[in-house]
Write a protein that holds these residues in place. Structure first.
Motif, PDB file in Angstrom:
ATOM      1  N   VAL A  59      25.566 142.005 184.832  1.00  0.00           N
ATOM      2  CA  VAL A  59      26.503 140.956 184.451  1.00  0.00           C
ATOM      3  C   VAL A  59      25.972 140.343 183.154  1.00  0.00           C
ATOM      4  N   VAL A  60      26.773 139.463 182.560  1.00  0.00           N
ATOM      5  CA  VAL A  60      26.413 138.939 181.244  1.00  0.00           C
ATOM      6  C   VAL A  60      25.018 138.304 181.260  1.00  0.00           C
ATOM      7  N   GLY A  61      24.719 137.580 182.334  1.00  0.00           N
ATOM      8  CA  GLY A  61      23.401 136.944 182.427  1.00  0.00           C
ATOM      9  C   GLY A  61      22.273 137.958 182.382  1.00  0.00           C
ATOM     10  N   VAL A  62      22.433 139.044 183.146  1.00  0.00           N
ATOM     11  CA  VAL A  62      21.391 140.063 183.190  1.00  0.00           C
ATOM     12  C   VAL A  62      21.287 140.770 181.850  1.00  0.00           C
ATOM     13  N   TYR A  63      22.450 141.020 181.236  1.00  0.00           N
ATOM     14  CA  TYR A  63      22.493 141.652 179.913  1.00  0.00           C
ATOM     15  C   TYR A  63      21.686 140.818 178.913  1.00  0.00           C
TER      16      TYR A  63
END
Lengths: 308, 293
Positions: free
Chosen positions: B245-249
């Motif tokens: 997800v964007v956070g992990v990215y």
């Protein structure tokens, strides 16, 4: 509910429906009992599902590691505290996870940052609530707007500033980060509680010669005690539960409990005993606080949102 | 004397402002500045100006779109489920059955738990071989599922856990709302012959609309920043990066690849998304309030 029931009874006992009045009443009683049973069943299921995962891990933590993962699950077992002893007393390091050290860090940073957060936020909230000065509205909104910042998105700024200040991997650094993250919400919450305290009380005290600080300490503080508790609990939990900032701002010295998730599973296998004990310890304060503070949780969350 | 009086409020605010300016505003402005530079301490110790290069690189990055798609999917699924289940529970708890307090307390437990550790706890339960859930599924005939190891299950696994954790939040707020609904309009409707369902649909629900907007807004804002739970489960992006997800990215770009400039740019993209959603809900909220006036 009662009013409509009475009205219904009046209508249904009119001459045209008299013969079936008794039957309707019984039918209604059955449907009500059925309805109540369904509600009980559903709520019981919800309650069970909500509590079970934590309960299971807690049970695992007092079983011998070999019993903990036995399938079919062992519901009858000889409880033992060996897992807790291993991680707390012996300071065992399972898969390079020094739980005792993490726990101490979490406690220190949790309490420390909460104390400073509440003091600092209280003064700010008081100023916003009691003083009328230019920009007070905007400032209040701006303070709240900072809460919109996603924590994960703050890792670059935080990393930069902590590194510059030389606070990378320090208790002070992480504590300050939590202070910055917590303060906006604490200010907003405390301001709400302060607004509920009538200014007349302080004005009366001022006439009697009380200074602002004194009236704050002696009059206002006792009145907003529940609000202070709620704000403190929120701040503590935020520091206790935080993973993102801790992951980015620590390396060895200041690691907190949530970071344990990075390490328990290795090629050698899973340290079931220490892990379940560690999870139980880490989840105990949040659960405790929920139980104690649930009355205030709704108030804090919906402050101003519900016009009651 | 007057000058001192005028200064007082600022003095009281000074500590908070100092902290917020120093640890929030300044670093974020620094990041904005940094997002215009390419800076990878491992490759080029001196930041190189690239203007909007980082933003363009993100928009051209297939991984970013995967992350965005996963984030949106996760958000839509979890927030819808959380709302339906949370509202449902609130409705059930709003009846006058006995033991309400017990049920409410029990259902509240997941809400304040540490998200990353919740991930770890569920990891134990959902363990492919040793987990309790698969054993139960085997016992009832459905058979074990690869919750943790299959990329097709990844988002489902995360959704289940997040819904489990956040339903209490919705429940709490909707319950407070239900209990605050004014009784006069409801009674008036009943006297006029409305059924309970009609009372609910035409009187209670419209009154609750602002609160519903607020609840949805909060849940969306918090769902798009999912990170802790996923890391608790996989210490990374999941099998075949199915949990990206964007956070992990963002985390990967910063801590794995050390692309600090790009990371700063992604931060602003995430911030823009958050603001966009907040604005959407706030506008709908105010429009709703205007209508009811």
């Amino acid at each position: 509910m009662k009013q409509s029931e009475t009205l219904e009874r009046i209508w249904t006992t009119s001459a045209a429906r008299a013969p079936s009045a008794a039957r309707t009443a019984t039918r209604r009683r059955i449907t009500r009992a059925l309805r109540a049973t369904l509600i009980y069943l559903t709520l019981s299921l919800a309650a069970f599902l909500s509590v079970f995962p934590v309960l299971w891990i807690a049970l695992m933590s007092i079983k011998r590691p070999v019993d903990a993962v036995a399938l079919p699950p062992k519901l009858i077992f000889a409880p033992t505290l060996e897992s807790y002893e291993a991680i707390l007393v012996q300071g065992a390091v399972a898969s390079s996870v020094n739980i005792r050290g993490y726990l101490i860090n979490s406690l220190l940073i949790g309490f420390g940052s909460t104390l400073v957060t509440i003091v600092v936020s209280l003064f700010a909230a008081y100023a916003l609530s009691r003083f009328r000065f230019r920009g007070s509205g905007l400032l209040g909104f701006a303070i709240l707007a900072t809460r919109m910042l996603p924590p994960i998105a703050t890792i670059v700024p935080m990393l930069l500033i902590m590194n510059t200040l030389g606070l990378y991997d320090t208790h002070l650094g992480l504590g300050l980060a939590y202070l910055a993250v917590n303060a906006p919400f604490a200010v907003w919450m405390l301001r709400g509680f302060l607004d509920d305290v009538p200014k007349e009380l302080e004005e009366a005290a001022a006439i009697d010669g009380c200074s602002r600080i004194q009236s704050l300490r002696l009059i206002v503080l006792p009145l907003i005690a529940p609000g202070l508790m709620a704000a403190s609990v929120y701040s503590f939990l935020l520091a206790w539960n935080d993973f993102t900032l801790a992951l980015v701002l620590t390396a060895r010295e200041a690691k907190t409990l949530p970071l344990m998730v990075m390490s328990f599973f290795t090629a050698e296998g899973i340290a079931w005993g220490p892990m379940s004990a560690a999870v139980t310890i880490a989840l105990a304060p949040p659960i405790l606080f929920v139980l104690v503070m649930q009355r205030y949780l709704a108030r804090g969350l919906t402050l101003g949102a519900v016009k009651g | 004397m007057i000058a001192r009086r005028a200064l007082t409020p600022y003095l009281w605010l000074a500590p908070v402002l100092a902290v917020l300016l120093g640890l929030m505003v300044y670093p974020w402005l620094w990041s904005l500045y940094l997002s215009l530079y390419r800076w990878n301490p491992l490759k080029n110790p001196v930041p190189a100006f690239v203007g909007l290069g980082n933003y363009l690189a993100i928009l051209g990055d297939a991984e970013f779109y995967t992350a965005l798609k996963n984030t949106v999917l996760l958000t839509v699924i979890t927030v819808s489920l959380e709302f339906v289940l949370g509202f449902g529970l609130a409705l059930l708890l709003n009846t006058n059955i006995r033991g309400r307090a017990f049920f409410r307390t029990a259902c509240l437990v997941p809400m304040m738990l540490t998200p990353s550790i919740v991930g770890l706890a569920w990891k134990v339960l959902l363990h492919d071989e040793m987990g309790l859930v698969n054993w139960v599924l085997g016992a009832v005939g459905i058979g074990p599922q690869p919750w943790m190891s299959s990329p097709s299950y990844t988002l489902l696994t995360v959704s289940i856990i997040q819904v489990w954790q956040h339903v209490p939040f919705v429940m709490l707020i909707m319950l407070a709302g239900l209990q605050a609904v004014p009784t006069e309009p409801m009674e008036a409707a009943r006297v006029d012959g409305a059924s309970e369902w009609q009372v609910f649909w035409n009187v209670v629900l419209p009154w609750l609309k602002p609160l519903i907007m607020i609840v949805l807004m909060f849940r969306v804002i918090f769902a798009i920043r999912s990170f802790d739970t996923i890391f608790g489960l996989w210490q990374g992006a999941g099998p075949v990066k199915a949990g990206l997800v964007v956070g992990v990215y963002l985390y990967e770009q910063v801590r794995v690849f050390w692309e600090l400039g790009k990371g700063a740019a992604i931060s602003y993209v995430l911030l823009a998304l958050t603001i966009a959603f907040s604005l959407y809900f706030t506008v709908r909220l105010y429009r709703g309030l205007e209508d009811s006036r």
